[in-house]
Design an enzyme around this catalytic site. Structure first.
Site, PDB file in Angstrom:
ATOM      1  N   ARG A 269       0.838  -1.193   0.000  1.00 38.11           N
ATOM      2  CA  ARG A 269       0.000   0.000   0.000  1.00 38.11           C
ATOM      3  C   ARG A 269       0.877   1.248   0.000  1.00 38.11           C
ATOM      4  O   ARG A 269       1.658   1.464   0.926  1.00 38.11           O
ATOM      5  CB  ARG A 269      -0.946   0.012   1.207  1.00 38.11           C
ATOM      6  CG  ARG A 269      -1.892  -1.195   1.193  1.00 38.11           C
ATOM      7  CD  ARG A 269      -2.918  -1.163   2.292  1.00 38.11           C
ATOM      8  NE  ARG A 269      -3.707  -2.382   2.277  1.00 38.11           N
ATOM      9  CZ  ARG A 269      -4.692  -2.662   3.122  1.00 38.11           C
ATOM     10  NH1 ARG A 269      -5.019  -1.779   4.059  1.00 38.11           N
ATOM     11  NH2 ARG A 269      -5.360  -3.794   3.042  1.00 38.11           N
ATOM     12  N   ARG A 284       1.860   0.819  10.680  1.00 38.36           N
ATOM     13  CA  ARG A 284       1.533   1.182   9.295  1.00 38.36           C
ATOM     14  C   ARG A 284       2.776   1.050   8.423  1.00 38.36           C
ATOM     15  O   ARG A 284       3.748   1.778   8.604  1.00 38.36           O
ATOM     16  CB  ARG A 284       0.979   2.609   9.213  1.00 38.36           C
ATOM     17  CG  ARG A 284      -0.435   2.739   9.747  1.00 38.36           C
ATOM     18  CD  ARG A 284      -1.085   4.034   9.301  1.00 38.36           C
ATOM     19  NE  ARG A 284      -2.418   4.160   9.858  1.00 38.36           N
ATOM     20  CZ  ARG A 284      -3.515   3.678   9.301  1.00 38.36           C
ATOM     21  NH1 ARG A 284      -3.435   3.012   8.165  1.00 38.36           N
ATOM     22  NH2 ARG A 284      -4.699   3.860   9.860  1.00 38.36           N
ATOM     23  N   GLU A 356      -6.831  -1.427  15.382  1.00 36.52           N
ATOM     24  CA  GLU A 356      -7.431  -2.362  14.428  1.00 36.52           C
ATOM     25  C   GLU A 356      -6.448  -3.462  14.044  1.00 36.52           C
ATOM     26  O   GLU A 356      -5.282  -3.207  13.744  1.00 36.52           O
ATOM     27  CB  GLU A 356      -7.859  -1.610  13.169  1.00 36.52           C
ATOM     28  CG  GLU A 356      -8.462  -2.520  12.102  1.00 36.52           C
ATOM     29  CD  GLU A 356      -8.546  -1.851  10.737  1.00 36.52           C
ATOM     30  OE1 GLU A 356      -8.613  -2.593   9.737  1.00 36.52           O
ATOM     31  OE2 GLU A 356      -8.536  -0.604  10.669  1.00 36.52           O
ATOM     32  N   SER A 359     -10.591  -6.387   9.837  1.00 35.39           N
ATOM     33  CA  SER A 359     -11.814  -5.742   9.376  1.00 35.39           C
ATOM     34  C   SER A 359     -12.571  -6.756   8.529  1.00 35.39           C
ATOM     35  O   SER A 359     -12.018  -7.295   7.564  1.00 35.39           O
ATOM     36  CB  SER A 359     -11.468  -4.492   8.548  1.00 35.39           C
ATOM     37  OG  SER A 359     -12.615  -3.737   8.268  1.00 35.39           O
ATOM     38  N   ARG A 397       0.643  -6.762  12.778  1.00 36.05           N
ATOM     39  CA  ARG A 397      -0.024  -6.208  13.961  1.00 36.05           C
ATOM     40  C   ARG A 397      -0.213  -7.271  15.042  1.00 36.05           C
ATOM     41  O   ARG A 397      -0.200  -6.956  16.237  1.00 36.05           O
ATOM     42  CB  ARG A 397      -1.349  -5.574  13.566  1.00 36.05           C
ATOM     43  CG  ARG A 397      -1.156  -4.333  12.701  1.00 36.05           C
ATOM     44  CD  ARG A 397      -2.403  -3.487  12.597  1.00 36.05           C
ATOM     45  NE  ARG A 397      -2.142  -2.283  11.808  1.00 36.05           N
ATOM     46  CZ  ARG A 397      -2.960  -1.241  11.721  1.00 36.05           C
ATOM     47  NH1 ARG A 397      -4.110  -1.257  12.391  1.00 36.05           N
ATOM     48  NH2 ARG A 397      -2.649  -0.191  10.983  1.00 36.05           N
TER      49      ARG A 397
END
Length: 431
Positions: A269, A284, A356, A359, A397
């Site tokens: 990303r 991130r 988070e 999701s 994560r």
């Protein structure tokens, strides 16, 4: 994409639901859509009139020729009608193309019952599991804990720039163990089929799951050398893209559903968040690993499938002995293709908050329309499948959460019992 007939039937209701996502509603140029629809209807009506006139003239020409009479005037008119029909067809094609382009930029409609809100402050907590640990020593963050174990941000930056990480030794071993553990749970306990997918995909594949055209700037583009004509290709930002598109342009039999797929892959990303607390460490990254879950189901089964998928993600966190909470995302915080989304947030001690880690979304028929994926229901009628996706889990994560939640006073890491078989029975991870 949305069903075009829904916009034609009740545009006001669609716009009202879109406005719950973000205010003012920026997704659909209502005036332009209305103008195009008006022109389309007029063109189609005119086309029908021209065809009726042409049919009538053709009969007259046939009758006159049969009687030996002059039909040149009728034939000239038929020629003019043909030119008008061709021009009308070209304009109609242009209108349909513009309407299709508009549809590609409109997000999915939130389900009824999804909480309405402008941003993450409107999300609603559903439940919690576990109790955050009380430490009797100074808590370290995952960077300070992981650096002696082989998390090497300096080398990552030297090789690729900021937001890339090099891992070696115990850190790399723990990262691999987490991914393997997640895959095994999803396949052996939850019934997913393990897949290995390409990491580079074509433009139309990203259009199918909704990353293109809207989020092109968030993707890593690929230029492949050696070809006379360069293909438009991209690195995947999640294996949801390749897993979901594995059924593109297919008509599935009812007994093939549900299809449950999982894969461990890197994710790329170019958008990795703004400067701030997440510039430090693994939260991130431009490249990270994830075990993805995808389900392709019958239309009347997707709501139940979403609840099931959330449970599959929760099972991983519970086995890793990590406190977490489940949130229903509000309309303003959901992803582009989602009709309903649950976020799972794991406790991060050094930040004293939940972050988070998964999701899970029900996209209903939104992606299926873009991919042209259908199935024959029990009555033999063809309809769109519903697609769902979720993280099961984000590996980096999870590594952060394991390091921080299971840290010991000497900087070692207690390995949760469920993960020990993947580390040769190791109970403590040390530098």
């Amino acid at each position: 994409m949305l069903d075009l007939t829904l916009l034609r039937r009740d545009l006001a209701a669609v716009v009202a639901r879109l406005e719950t996502r973000k205010n003012p509603q920026p997704f659909l140029d209502v005036d332009r859509f209305t103008a195009l629809e008006g022109e389309r209807k007029a063109l189609q009506m005119r086309t029908e009139e021209l065809q009726a006139r042409r049919n009538a003239l053709s009969k007259q020409i046939g009758m006159k020729k049969g009687k030996g009479e002059d039909a040149s005037a009728e034939m000239a008119e038929v020629g003019g009608i043909g030119d008008a029909q061709k021009a009308g067809a070209e304009r109609l094609e242009a209108i349909q193309s513009e309407l299709a382009g508009m549809l590609m930029s409109i997000p999915n409609l939130p389900q009824e019952g999804v909480p309405v809100g402008a941003d993450e402050t409107g999300n609603v907590e559903v439940r919690r599991w576990g109790t955050p640990r009380s430490f009797d020593f100074t808590v370290k963050d995952h960077v300070d804990l992981g650096t002696p174990l082989g998390l090497d941000f300096e080398t990552g930056a030297k090789l690729s720039g900021s937001r890339f990480t090099f891992m070696k030794g115990p850190a790399a071993r723990l990262h691999r163990a987490l991914a393997q553990f997640m895959l095994d749970v999803q396949t052996t306990e939850h019934g997913y089929t393990e897949c290995y997918t390409p990491y580079i995909v074509n433009r139309e594949v990203l259009e199918g799951t909704g990353q293109l055209p809207k989020f092109k700037e968030d993707m890593f583009w690929v230029l492949r050398g050696g070809d006379d004509q360069q293909a438009e290709q991209y690195l995947i930002s999640t294996s949801e893209i390749s897993l979901t598109n594995s059924v593109r342009e297919q008509i599935l039999a009812a007994d093939q559903l549900p299809i449950k797929l999982t894969a461990h892959s890197p994710c790329f990303r170019s958008e990795a968040g703004s400067a701030g607390r997440d510039t430090r460490g693994l939260i991130r990254q431009h490249q990270f690993d994830k075990v993805e879950m995808v389900q392709i189901v019958a239309a009347d089964q997707s709501d139940a499938a979403l609840e099931e998928m959330v449970g599959h993600a929760e099972a991983i966190l519970q086995k890793l002995e990590l406190p977490y909470r489940v949130l229903t995302l509000c309309t303003g915080d959901m992803g582009f293709g989602a009709a309903k989304t649950y976020d799972l947030e794991v406790w991060v001690p050094a930040q004293n908050t939940f972050r988070e880690i998964s999701s899970c979304s029900n996209c209903e028929a939104f992606q299926a329309r873009r991919m042209l994926t259908r199935y024959k229901n029990a009555q033999g009628k063809t309809e769109m499948v519903h697609t769902l996706n979720g993280s099961g889990l984000a590996v980096g994560r999870a590594l952060v959460a394991v390091l921080e939640n299971h840290q010991q006073p000497d900087g070692s890491i207690r390995i949760p019992a469920a993960l020990r078989p993947y580390l040769g029975g190791l109970e403590l991870l040390k530098a």
